[in-house]
Design a protein around this motif. Structure first.
Motif, mmCIF file in Angstrom:
data_model
loop_
_atom_site.group_PDB
_atom_site.id
_atom_site.type_symbol
_atom_site.label_atom_id
_atom_site.label_comp_id
_atom_site.label_asym_id
_atom_site.label_seq_id
_atom_site.Cartn_x
_atom_site.Cartn_y
_atom_site.Cartn_z
ATOM 1 N N LEU A 266 0.812 -1.216 0.000
ATOM 2 C CA LEU A 266 0.000 0.000 0.000
ATOM 3 C C LEU A 266 0.849 1.272 0.000
ATOM 4 O O LEU A 266 0.353 2.355 0.266
ATOM 5 C CB LEU A 266 -0.932 0.005 1.215
ATOM 6 C CG LEU A 266 -1.897 -1.191 1.320
ATOM 7 C CD1 LEU A 266 -2.742 -1.091 2.579
ATOM 8 C CD2 LEU A 266 -2.780 -1.283 0.087
ATOM 9 N N SER A 267 2.141 1.127 -0.320
ATOM 10 C CA SER A 267 3.052 2.269 -0.349
ATOM 11 C C SER A 267 3.481 2.580 -1.772
ATOM 12 O O SER A 267 3.795 1.666 -2.555
ATOM 13 C CB SER A 267 4.301 1.986 0.501
ATOM 14 O OG SER A 267 3.960 1.777 1.848
ATOM 15 N N ALA A 268 3.507 3.871 -2.106
ATOM 16 C CA ALA A 268 4.041 4.267 -3.416
ATOM 17 C C ALA A 268 5.528 3.961 -3.480
ATOM 18 O O ALA A 268 6.065 3.632 -4.542
ATOM 19 C CB ALA A 268 3.792 5.760 -3.642
ATOM 20 N N ARG A 269 6.200 4.042 -2.326
ATOM 21 C CA ARG A 269 7.618 3.684 -2.251
ATOM 22 C C ARG A 269 7.932 3.270 -0.825
ATOM 23 O O ARG A 269 7.412 3.845 0.134
ATOM 24 C CB ARG A 269 8.500 4.877 -2.650
ATOM 25 C CG ARG A 269 10.000 4.627 -2.442
ATOM 26 C CD ARG A 269 10.851 5.771 -2.955
ATOM 27 N NE ARG A 269 12.268 5.519 -2.719
ATOM 28 C CZ ARG A 269 13.263 6.273 -3.186
ATOM 29 N NH1 ARG A 269 12.978 7.345 -3.932
ATOM 30 N NH2 ARG A 269 14.520 5.983 -2.923
ATOM 31 N N LEU A 270 8.781 2.266 -0.698
ATOM 32 C CA LEU A 270 9.260 1.841 0.608
ATOM 33 C C LEU A 270 10.749 1.540 0.506
ATOM 34 O O LEU A 270 11.179 0.792 -0.379
ATOM 35 C CB LEU A 270 8.494 0.612 1.114
ATOM 36 C CG LEU A 270 8.851 0.128 2.532
ATOM 37 C CD1 LEU A 270 7.598 -0.401 3.253
ATOM 38 C CD2 LEU A 270 9.911 -0.982 2.515
ATOM 39 N N ASP A 271 11.540 2.142 1.379
ATOM 40 C CA ASP A 271 12.980 1.895 1.465
ATOM 41 C C ASP A 271 13.271 1.232 2.794
ATOM 42 O O ASP A 271 12.774 1.673 3.842
ATOM 43 C CB ASP A 271 13.779 3.197 1.374
ATOM 44 C CG ASP A 271 13.618 3.911 0.036
ATOM 45 O OD1 ASP A 271 13.233 3.236 -0.943
ATOM 46 O OD2 ASP A 271 13.854 5.127 -0.022
ATOM 47 N N GLU B 196 6.766 -3.976 -5.409
ATOM 48 C CA GLU B 196 7.697 -4.612 -6.345
ATOM 49 C C GLU B 196 9.119 -4.122 -6.097
ATOM 50 O O GLU B 196 9.359 -2.903 -6.043
ATOM 51 C CB GLU B 196 7.288 -4.281 -7.780
ATOM 52 C CG GLU B 196 8.159 -4.983 -8.812
ATOM 53 C CD GLU B 196 7.715 -4.688 -10.228
ATOM 54 O OE1 GLU B 196 8.185 -5.368 -11.143
ATOM 55 O OE2 GLU B 196 6.902 -3.756 -10.409
ATOM 56 N N PRO B 197 10.083 -5.036 -5.907
ATOM 57 C CA PRO B 197 11.461 -4.604 -5.642
ATOM 58 C C PRO B 197 12.141 -4.068 -6.900
ATOM 59 O O PRO B 197 11.854 -4.513 -8.009
ATOM 60 C CB PRO B 197 12.140 -5.889 -5.160
ATOM 61 C CG PRO B 197 11.360 -6.995 -5.785
ATOM 62 C CD PRO B 197 9.939 -6.506 -5.896
ATOM 63 N N GLY B 198 13.015 -3.106 -6.697
ATOM 64 C CA GLY B 198 13.740 -2.525 -7.819
ATOM 65 C C GLY B 198 14.634 -1.402 -7.348
ATOM 66 O O GLY B 198 14.967 -1.305 -6.151
ATOM 67 N N THR C 247 13.309 1.291 -11.768
ATOM 68 C CA THR C 247 13.627 0.141 -12.620
ATOM 69 C C THR C 247 13.431 -1.131 -11.803
ATOM 70 O O THR C 247 14.160 -1.360 -10.824
ATOM 71 C CB THR C 247 15.086 0.203 -13.118
ATOM 72 O OG1 THR C 247 15.309 1.461 -13.756
ATOM 73 C CG2 THR C 247 15.357 -0.948 -14.079
ATOM 74 N N PRO C 248 12.442 -1.960 -12.146
ATOM 75 C CA PRO C 248 12.229 -3.201 -11.383
ATOM 76 C C PRO C 248 13.320 -4.226 -11.691
ATOM 77 O O PRO C 248 13.920 -4.203 -12.763
ATOM 78 C CB PRO C 248 10.869 -3.694 -11.872
ATOM 79 C CG PRO C 248 10.738 -3.124 -13.243
ATOM 80 C CD PRO C 248 11.446 -1.811 -13.245
ATOM 81 N N SER D 293 16.516 -10.581 -7.693
ATOM 82 C CA SER D 293 16.566 -9.393 -6.852
ATOM 83 C C SER D 293 17.963 -9.187 -6.306
ATOM 84 O O SER D 293 18.769 -10.120 -6.226
ATOM 85 C CB SER D 293 15.589 -9.544 -5.683
ATOM 86 O OG SER D 293 14.295 -9.795 -6.171
ATOM 87 N N ASP D 294 18.238 -7.962 -5.896
ATOM 88 C CA ASP D 294 19.561 -7.644 -5.403
ATOM 89 C C ASP D 294 19.434 -6.881 -4.088
ATOM 90 O O ASP D 294 18.965 -5.749 -4.070
ATOM 91 C CB ASP D 294 20.314 -6.793 -6.439
ATOM 92 C CG ASP D 294 21.709 -6.419 -5.963
ATOM 93 O OD1 ASP D 294 22.234 -7.139 -5.088
ATOM 94 O OD2 ASP D 294 22.262 -5.412 -6.443
#
Length: 700
Positions: A126-131, A149-151, A167-168, A173-174
């Motif tokens: 539910l987040s536009a971005r999560l770090d 989605e990770p990226g 960029t996904p 994944s890294d």
């Protein structure tokens, strides 16, 4: 993200999280501020679970100006190694896989708030971005997600933003190493931006709710330091003029929490009731091959309860499971209530003759009047009703809590220790007084239909009632003394204005018990005349008068009597104040007799010293003569009926001051400060406010 870049790997990652985005209410309750705050609680609770397990003693929450929020802890850090079944790092599993985590019986957490393994992944979805950044083994690992989605976000030299190019990851994944961590330093930092596609535009993080939750958590986990920092600069918040930070840390646990919640004078100290019990339940667990199998598991439930009774009648009960609040209760609260009823009924039965209980039965409201309680239980994998965890469903907990509370309370109420014995006696007397007050109020309501002149009346003989049966039109004037009553009788409109005289200064109910209040003739008469009961049994719908007007002299004694009356209304008839039906009359201080002029002799009434001086100045400019000495009213009895009617009682000319209640908690503090038993805070207030005294207003 373009359609052609959407690979099979993305489908696999987003398969579960897309369900969260389609039905967010199922996971966080709603998409308004409540749901937004629930997401924040999910991440905070993960950090608190670590502290609960003895890992880390500090959690920081930062509200950034760009609308994001960051949670930092000093715990073990999310695992960064590869999870064998999925081939993903522990960080990615936690934030992208529903029902994945360390709380499914693997031994990582004996008792935790997070149970379903969906908290972090739901917030991510539910987040536009999560770090997320993790410090482990001397390294800092970092990973970013866009709507689950990770990226990689390309922020360049700008501040992190959900609008930055993304960029996904394509094939794998890294989990990148983004820096070094000091030796021995571990922890996790999560910063996320709530998705505006999901949450309402008006939804924003509530600083007050956050502070309340942080304080509550610090009480529940003694030694944990909770830091809240608001950098948003929103108007109407403490951070309006710049970043605002508050720190919460307590060592007294739930006993200190109960003391903090309690607002009234104590009848008992805070009693701590502790114990534990074991039970078995059948649960599905993962075997070595990753299959779910049913297994009988023995659980231990630790119970810790703090109770404290005060002189008031409001009830405050907070319940928690593994430090997660359960506002709608559950089996632990049901067990607590069951024990209260059982213990008090038994003790009152033993002491029935001494306490003059008679054949009446005590009920829950009588026992919980003035009760402040914090009920906490800790157990592995409790069963909740839904992800919002508002109701505990584990049935075995009820009997365990009931047994622990019953044993602890019985020991306190039957203790031979002098202090405990005195408090137990006061508490039982209070419960009996509440029971008698409730029964008396019920009987009174049954017979409190307004009587007319042809009917017999059980109302006080000193009441000069009005004739109308229209409650909205009727007014009750509470007047000070018989001298004022005589004048007021001649000045009133007996159709809709009733008069009740009181004799001087009534009982200060802020200091007195319920029993003392009911025994006081003046207090009892006021409650009887208003006719809607008192305390928790007060029913504003059956109040006999539309307005209750306190009419006292315009001097210091009159102000004191008015304060005593307002204390009675605030403590025992608060809904009447909240409805704006209590007023203070404004009798004039001066009568200026103006001579000459076209109108001949004229009388002007003024209500303050400043208003009087202004009027005198106006008359002097007009060349009119004022008769000296001017009349200065010392009390209502000095006015004749016509003057009293014109200035104070006639709705066409009078001025009334409506008593309102904007902030009940603040009002409670003020009444306790001004009218309570503690002298020292009142002395400090008087000394500290002395510089505000206007000497010209002293009538001497």
């Amino acid at each position: 993200m373009k359609t052609q870049d959407y690979s099979a790997r993305h489908l696999q990652v987003l398969e579960g999280l897309e369900a969260v985005r389609k039905r967010p209410g199922m996971y966080v309750g709603s998409t308004d501020e409540r749901g937004l705050m629930h997401c924040l609680w999910e991440i905070i609770d993960n950090a608190v679970d670590e502290a609960l397990g003895g890992h880390g003693d500090r959690i920081e929450i930062v509200l950034h100006p760009d609308g994001s929020v960051e949670i930092r802890d000093r715990a073990r850090g999310i695992p960064v190694d590869i999870e064998p079944r999925t081939g993903l790092s522990g960080v990615e599993v936690v934030f992208t896989k529903l029902h994945a985590g360390g709380k499914f019986g693997g031994g990582s957490y004996a008792a935790s708030g997070g149970l379903h393994g969906v908290g972090a992944s739901v917030v991510n979805a539910l987040s536009a971005r999560l770090d997320v950044e993790v410090d482990r083994a001397g390294k800092t690992y970092g990973m970013s997600f866009r709507r689950g989605e990770p990226g990689i976000f390309d922020d360049g030299r700008k501040e992190p933003s959900p609008d930055a190019p993304f960029t996904p990851f394509e094939k794998s994944s890294d989990l990148a190493v983004v820096g070094k961590a000091r030796r021995g330093v571990t922890g996790t930092r999560v910063r996320y931006w709530a998705d505006p596609q999901i949450f309402l535009k008006a939804a924003q993080f509530s600083y007050d709710d956050l502070v309340m939750r942080a304080r509550q958590t610090a009480f529940l986990v003694p030694g944990l330091i909770m830091v809240i920092r608001d950098e948003r600069g929103l108007p109407g918040t403490p951070a309006e003029d710049g970043p605002h930070e508050e720190t919460f840390a307590y060592t007294g646990g739930i006993a200190e929490y109960a003391e903090y919640l309690a607002r009234d004078q104590p009848v008992t100290d805070v009693w701590r009731l502790q114990g534990s019990g074991r039970f078995t339940e059948t649960v599905p667990v993962l075997d070595d091959r990753g299959h779910m199998v049913s297994q009988e598991v023995e659980r231990e439930c630790e119970v810790d309860v703090a109770v404290r009774w005060g002189t008031g009648y409001d009830t405050t009960v907070r319940s928690f499971v593994n430090i997660i609040a359960t506002p709608k209760g559950g089996t632990h609260l049901a067990g607590f209530d069951q024990a209260l009823m059982k213990v008090f009924r038994k003790q009152l039965e033993v002491s029935s003759r001494k306490l003059k209980v008679g054949n009446d039965k005590v009920d829950k409201d009588d026992i919980t009047a003035g009760l402040t309680a914090v009920v906490t239980v800790r157990l592995a994998e409790p069963q909740f009703e839904g992800q919002t965890k508002e109701v505990l469903g584990t049935s075995a907990v009820r009997a365990i809590v009931s047994r622990v509370v019953e044993q602890g309370l019985t020991e306190r109420l039957t203790s031979t220790h002098r202090g405990d014995k005195a408090q137990a006696s006061l508490l039982l007397e209070k419960v009996v007084a509440e029971m008698k007050s409730r029964i008396s109020a019920r009987l009174h309501k049954e017979t409190q239909r307004r009587k007319n002149a042809l009917e017999s009346s059980s109302l006080p003989p000193k009441l000069a009632d009005c004739r109308t049966n229209d409650t909205e039109r009727s007014e009750l004037f509470i007047v000070e003394g018989d001298s004022a009553l005589g004048t007021a009788k001649l000045a009133r409109n007996s159709d809709h204005q009733a008069l009740l005289p009181i004799r001087g200064k009534i009982l200060n109910v802020q200091k007195a018990s319920v029993q003392d209040m009911l025994s006081n003739a003046e207090c009892a008469a006021i409650i009887q005349v208003i006719g809607a009961g008192s305390g928790r049994s007060f029913d504003p719908d059956v109040v006999r008068y539309g307005k209750v007007i306190i009419m006292t002299d315009a001097d210091v004694d009159g102000a004191h009597i008015r304060t005593l009356l307002l204390t009675l209304f605030f403590r025992y008839m608060r809904p009447l104040v909240e409805a704006g039906r209590v007023y203070a009359a404004m009798p004039p201080l001066h009568r200026i007799e103006v001579m000459g002029g076209r109108a001949g002799r004229e009388y002007i009434y003024t209500y303050t010293e400043a208003e009087m001086r202004k009027k005198l100045g106006e008359m002097a400019k007009k060349g009119r003569t004022v008769k000296q000495p001017m009349q200065r009213y010392k009390g209502l009895g000095e006015m004749d009926a016509d003057q009293l009617a014109e200035t104070t009682m006639d709705p066409r000319h009078r001025t009334l001051r409506r008593i309102t209640l904007a902030d009940a908690a603040r009002a409670d503090e003020v009444f306790e400060l001004l009218m309570g038993s503690s002298v020292a805070p009142r002395k400090d207030f008087i000394v500290g406010s002395a510089h505000e005294l206007d000497r010209d207003r002293i009538d001497a």
